[in-house]
Design an enzyme around this catalytic site. Sequence first.
Site, PDB file in Angstrom:
ATOM      1  N   ARG A 148       0.815  -1.215   0.000  1.00  0.00           N
ATOM      2  CA  ARG A 148       0.000   0.000   0.000  1.00  0.00           C
ATOM      3  C   ARG A 148       0.846   1.262   0.000  1.00  0.00           C
ATOM      4  O   ARG A 148       0.522   2.231  -0.684  1.00  0.00           O
ATOM      5  CB  ARG A 148      -0.958  -0.017   1.202  1.00  0.00           C
ATOM      6  CG  ARG A 148      -1.821   1.235   1.381  1.00  0.00           C
ATOM      7  CD  ARG A 148      -2.367   1.813   0.088  1.00  0.00           C
ATOM      8  NE  ARG A 148      -3.112   0.842  -0.708  1.00  0.00           N
ATOM      9  CZ  ARG A 148      -3.463   1.043  -1.967  1.00  0.00           C
ATOM     10  NH1 ARG A 148      -3.114   2.165  -2.596  1.00  0.00           N
ATOM     11  NH2 ARG A 148      -4.142   0.135  -2.626  1.00  0.00           N
ATOM     12  N   LYS A 205       1.346  25.295  -2.900  1.00  0.00           N
ATOM     13  CA  LYS A 205       0.094  24.650  -2.505  1.00  0.00           C
ATOM     14  C   LYS A 205       0.266  23.132  -2.611  1.00  0.00           C
ATOM     15  O   LYS A 205      -0.191  22.497  -3.551  1.00  0.00           O
ATOM     16  CB  LYS A 205      -1.052  25.144  -3.380  1.00  0.00           C
ATOM     17  CG  LYS A 205      -1.300  26.650  -3.230  1.00  0.00           C
ATOM     18  CD  LYS A 205      -2.329  27.161  -4.213  1.00  0.00           C
ATOM     19  CE  LYS A 205      -2.495  28.676  -4.086  1.00  0.00           C
ATOM     20  NZ  LYS A 205      -3.444  29.219  -5.079  1.00  0.00           N
ATOM     21  N   LYS A 219       4.195  39.840  -1.983  1.00  0.00           N
ATOM     22  CA  LYS A 219       2.789  39.797  -2.344  1.00  0.00           C
ATOM     23  C   LYS A 219       2.052  41.005  -1.758  1.00  0.00           C
ATOM     24  O   LYS A 219       2.651  41.843  -1.090  1.00  0.00           O
ATOM     25  CB  LYS A 219       2.173  38.474  -1.857  1.00  0.00           C
ATOM     26  CG  LYS A 219       2.840  37.249  -2.490  1.00  0.00           C
ATOM     27  CD  LYS A 219       2.418  35.959  -1.830  1.00  0.00           C
ATOM     28  CE  LYS A 219       1.002  35.582  -2.165  1.00  0.00           C
ATOM     29  NZ  LYS A 219       0.844  35.163  -3.568  1.00  0.00           N
ATOM     30  N   GLU A 269       4.694  40.755  -6.819  1.00  0.00           N
ATOM     31  CA  GLU A 269       3.349  40.531  -7.338  1.00  0.00           C
ATOM     32  C   GLU A 269       2.650  41.867  -7.552  1.00  0.00           C
ATOM     33  O   GLU A 269       2.692  42.743  -6.681  1.00  0.00           O
ATOM     34  CB  GLU A 269       2.564  39.685  -6.337  1.00  0.00           C
ATOM     35  CG  GLU A 269       1.115  39.429  -6.717  1.00  0.00           C
ATOM     36  CD  GLU A 269       0.368  38.715  -5.611  1.00  0.00           C
ATOM     37  OE1 GLU A 269       0.438  37.472  -5.578  1.00  0.00           O
ATOM     38  OE2 GLU A 269      -0.267  39.392  -4.782  1.00  0.00           O
ATOM     39  N   ASP A 310      -0.987  39.024 -11.021  1.00  0.00           N
ATOM     40  CA  ASP A 310      -1.928  38.258 -10.218  1.00  0.00           C
ATOM     41  C   ASP A 310      -3.367  38.486 -10.664  1.00  0.00           C
ATOM     42  O   ASP A 310      -3.877  39.603 -10.603  1.00  0.00           O
ATOM     43  CB  ASP A 310      -1.777  38.640  -8.741  1.00  0.00           C
ATOM     44  CG  ASP A 310      -2.694  37.838  -7.843  1.00  0.00           C
ATOM     45  OD1 ASP A 310      -2.776  36.606  -8.033  1.00  0.00           O
ATOM     46  OD2 ASP A 310      -3.325  38.428  -6.954  1.00  0.00           O
TER      47      ASP A 310
END
Length: 285
Positions: A100, A135, A167, A197, A218
């Site tokens: 597995r 992510k 950002k 960004e 963005d």
Amino acid sequence: MQATVPADQVSADVRRALEEDVGSGDLTAALVPASQRAVATIICRESAIVCGRPWVDEVLRQVAPGARATWHITDGQRTTPGAKVVEIEGSARELLTAERVCLNFMQTLSAVATKTAAYVDAVRGTRAAILDTRKTIPGLRIAEKYAVRCGGGKNHRMGLYDAILIKENHIAAAGGLTAAFRAAQALKAQVQFIQVEVETLSQLQEALDAGVEMVLLDNMPLETIREAVRMAGGRCSLEISGGVSFETLRPYAETGVDRISVGGLIKDIKAVDFSMRFSDKPVER
């Protein structure tokens, strides 16, 4: 396939997975006689880009050190439905315990590689490279970013420690785009890159005036991105992030941007269907 991954990271990934799955011991495998030998064949049930060999080999090293694996399809190669990926000869007990965890790594990493390959194929002929994001599944970032490379994509920064991406929240907290960028320049020698960004064309102009070399556009509409490419005029590299689907990928790539980062390469995948089948026949060599 030239993608590589640190052996110590693979070992740690496998150790965690085995602790989770096997714990104090495989009670069901213990029902099989200790002397029983078997051949286990991992089969892919669909068309996919195979990925996960280092993890399968490490599972065998930790669980079935006497096993011998014969790989027919390796990482970065495409398989057809029903194809034999690897045949493993060893202790039946040990192979049952390894089953597995081997399949979990294969189904997840092959899914990432397969999806990445589809995106790479979709932008072929343009200058746009396909990149991943942060992510990722906690604890599997290095593995998943390896899978992106197996699919023909490229990695963005590995984490918060190796590159700077300024950002919107950084800009707000630092007192403006230019101020944040100037502060980042003091760390330039310590990082792979500094990227800023922007959400508007006026922010893009500020970034260009400040001398930013890498800009992330963005969630901009297609026409705005075309104008951004015209404005930049090659003075910086341009990357798109947000709002890009597989259906709109090609038009965005054709704007002339350099990079398209896609969180969905990793966070929105469907596991590839692998199975392991046992026999008591020796591997033919």
